[in-house]
Design an enzyme around this catalytic site. Structure first.
Site, mmCIF file in Angstrom:
data_model
loop_
_atom_site.group_PDB
_atom_site.id
_atom_site.type_symbol
_atom_site.label_atom_id
_atom_site.label_comp_id
_atom_site.label_asym_id
_atom_site.label_seq_id
_atom_site.Cartn_x
_atom_site.Cartn_y
_atom_site.Cartn_z
ATOM 1 N N GLY A 63 0.785 -1.226 0.000
ATOM 2 C CA GLY A 63 0.000 0.000 0.000
ATOM 3 C C GLY A 63 0.813 1.270 0.000
ATOM 4 O O GLY A 63 1.776 1.423 -0.742
ATOM 5 N N SER A 64 0.453 2.190 0.877
ATOM 6 C CA SER A 64 0.895 3.571 0.805
ATOM 7 C C SER A 64 2.376 3.763 1.110
ATOM 8 O O SER A 64 2.928 3.151 2.024
ATOM 9 C CB SER A 64 0.072 4.416 1.784
ATOM 10 O OG SER A 64 0.525 5.742 1.803
ATOM 11 N N CYS A 65 2.982 4.701 0.360
ATOM 12 C CA CYS A 65 4.356 5.123 0.641
ATOM 13 C C CYS A 65 4.447 5.893 1.956
ATOM 14 O O CYS A 65 5.541 6.069 2.502
ATOM 15 C CB CYS A 65 4.869 6.022 -0.482
ATOM 16 S SG CYS A 65 4.915 5.242 -2.114
#
Length: 563
Positions: A63-65
């Site tokens: 998922g998200s950085c």
């Protein structure tokens, strides 16, 4: 006592605590509450698990950085896991631990185990990590530092490391070099531009990092755009955002602008007029932007964690690893998709969501989609949903994306997304009541075409007073919508357009305090929304969203093309 292959201490340190073994990857941003360390991803098998003080195990992250920012926030606030243990390479959480150690002297051990050792430790009740071993319930796993691999550096790199170009550039280069070594990078590469994701305010640690870099003389060396931030910069006071949140969130954005970043404030930088070209080496963060840039534009960037994005911008250099390399762009999984006849635009985020689950950290080749003739917004939605459930930095679509031909490795395993699986995915993202109080468009930021289509679907009809409808979009798109009358048409229907923020960073009271059920056309937000907002979040088409705006209802149904 059972013994196993030596574990690598990616970030060395000592710790002890109960073992919390997660059965699948987790995004720390949107998946873990930075205020408590509890898993808030309602779609994760271990939803509700307490990670603070635990030896947390998972194959890798996904998922998200922005997960690196959550890790730093948890660490500096004393709510972090005692240690992080992975069985596969991992960058995002690791970078948060590297920054905590390098900049703030706070240690969060990060270890990588062989599969047999990982499986054995996952069955333990508690564990103790020393400099030499992991000890747990009759298990002893030797620990050794990660190999001190020599990293080829240019004369300019060495000059930055030596502080000849300022303290901030030296610190940035140390962090880049540390990440490059743990990635096994062949060296560093020049980038033509950067995109900052770390300007989202996850907590005081994000602001501390940015202001520390600025105080050390940080100044970007390549053109650098900025992601959506956590407030509407010009209007947050009028929107009654509490100063305790609005002030540091705005200060975070201002710090990046003072370091030379361009205040684009969009999570869809590929919609800007100067999008990257095929083959261009860039240093982007923000998961959906990375996947779109690699997959659709044919540019080259690794999935850089938050904080590494600024380090790359300050130096113009990035680790030569991951999707920068031809070999790492090859497809290691082939997914045949049964594209339903008559499918509407909702099929694209559904496919991306399911493909991400199947691919995990492997670049996939999706087949069977060319007949659907996906447009830019379809691919935007697919890439964003893929980035929510996968760790891979890109995908290929046969007959659609520029590098798909010959992308699959010989003998790559095969998987299938069936009509039944698409229906299951639809149901998984539609758990909630029919009565809707909020319609959310723009995760990632809406394009001008999406805004126009939404206005057409509304057809001038007025919003039900029980419903709030918000479109988040970049400033460039808002200007276009203002110029062609789209914003006025949406406003006439009671729909508000808001710049700078997006749905993964929006907070109350901009997010309506009385909302209990949200309808969105975003597979990404349908996944993250329940954990971030505490509301039921349902998924539908843009037409469904328009009907909910005027009626206050989103009937639970299975589309005919999924029946």
């Amino acid at each position: 006592m059972s013994k196993f292959e030596t574990a690598l201490a990616i970030v060395p340190g000592c710790a002890q605590g109960p073992v919390v073994a997660l059965s699948e990857a987790l995004s720390f941003w949107g998946g873990v509450d930075p205020a408590t360390g509890r898993v808030i991803d309602t779609h994760h098998p271990q939803h509700g698990a307490e990670l603070a003080g635990a030896v947390v195990m998972m194959p890798t992250s996904r998922g998200s950085c922005s997960g690196s920012g959550v890790i730093l926030e948890l660490t500096l606030a004393g709510r972090a896991p005692a240690a992080l243990v992975f069985s596969e390479p991992e960058d995002v959480a690791t970078l948060g631990a590297v920054v905590a150690a390098e900049m703030f002297g706070q240690t969060l051990p990060v270890l990588r185990l062989s599969p047999p050792a990982f499986a054995a430790l996952a069955r333990a009740g508690s564990a103790r990590v020393t400099e030499d071993a992991i000890l747990a319930d009759g298990i002893e796993i030797p620990v050794a530092p990660a190999p001190d691999v020599s990293l080829p550096l240019s004369g300019n790199d060495r000059a930055m490391l030596a502080g000849e170009m300022g303290e901030a550039a030296a610190l940035a280069m140390r962090i880049i070099a540390a990440m490059a070594r743990q990635q096994g990078a062949a060296g560093l590469t020049d980038v033509t531009r950067a995109h900052i994701d770390g300007c989202i305010y996850a907590g005081a640690a994000n602001l501390l990092f940015a202001e520390t870099m600025e105080a050390k003389g940080g100044r970007v060396r390549v053109p650098t755009t900025m992601n959506a931030i956590s407030v509407d910069l010009q209007n947050w006071r009028r929107q009654n955002v509490p100063p305790a949140f609005g002030t540091p969130a705005a200060s975070l954005a201002d710090a990046y602008v003072r370091m030379g970043c361009r205040p684009t404030f969009t999570c869809a930088p590929y919609l800007l007029d100067d999008a990257p070209e095929a083959g261009e080496a860039i240093g982007w963060s923000e998961s959906n932007a990375v996947i779109f840039a690699n997959s659709v534009l044919g540019a080259r960037t690794a999935k850089h964690p938050d904080f590494l994005d600024l380090c790359i911008a300050l130096t113009g250099r990035a680790p030569l690893a991951g999707a920068f390399l031809d070999a790492e762009r090859r497809a290691r999984l082939v997914i045949d998709v049964h594209l339903p006849e008559g499918a509407d635009a909702a099929v694209w985020p559904l496919i991306g969501y399911l493909a991400g689950h199947a691919a995990r950290d492997r670049v996939p080749l999706l087949r069977g989609l060319a007949a659907g003739n996906p447009g830019r917004d379809d691919l935007k939605a697919l890439c964003a949903a893929f980035g929510t459930t996968a760790a891979a930095p890109m995908l290929h679509i046969e007959g659609v994306t520029p590098e798909a031909e010959g992308a699959a490795l010989p003998g790559a395993p095969r998987s299938v997304i069936t009509l039944a699986e698409l229906a299951t995915g639809w149901r998984a993202l539609n758990d909630g009541p029919e009565e809707v109080q909020l319609v959310a468009i723009g995760s990632p930021h809406a394009s001008i075409e999406e805004c126009r289509s939404f206005a057409v679907a509304l057809g001038g009809r007025r919003r039900d007073p029980r419903v709030t409808a918000i479109v988040t979009a970049g400033r460039q798109v808002l200007a276009a919508a203002e110029a062609d009358g789209t914003r006025a048409r949406l406003a006439a229907s009671g729909v508000e357009m808001i710049p700078d923020i997006c749905w993964c960073s929006i907070t109350r009271p901009v997010f309506p305090a009385d909302a209990r059920t949200v309808l969105t056309n975003s597979g990404k937000y349908a996944h993250y929304g329940p954990g971030l907002s505490g509301c039921a979040v349902r998924f539908g088409t843009l037409a469904d969203c328009a009907e909910a705006v005027v009626s206050g209802l989103a009937p639970v149904y299975l589309p005919g093309w999924l029946a």
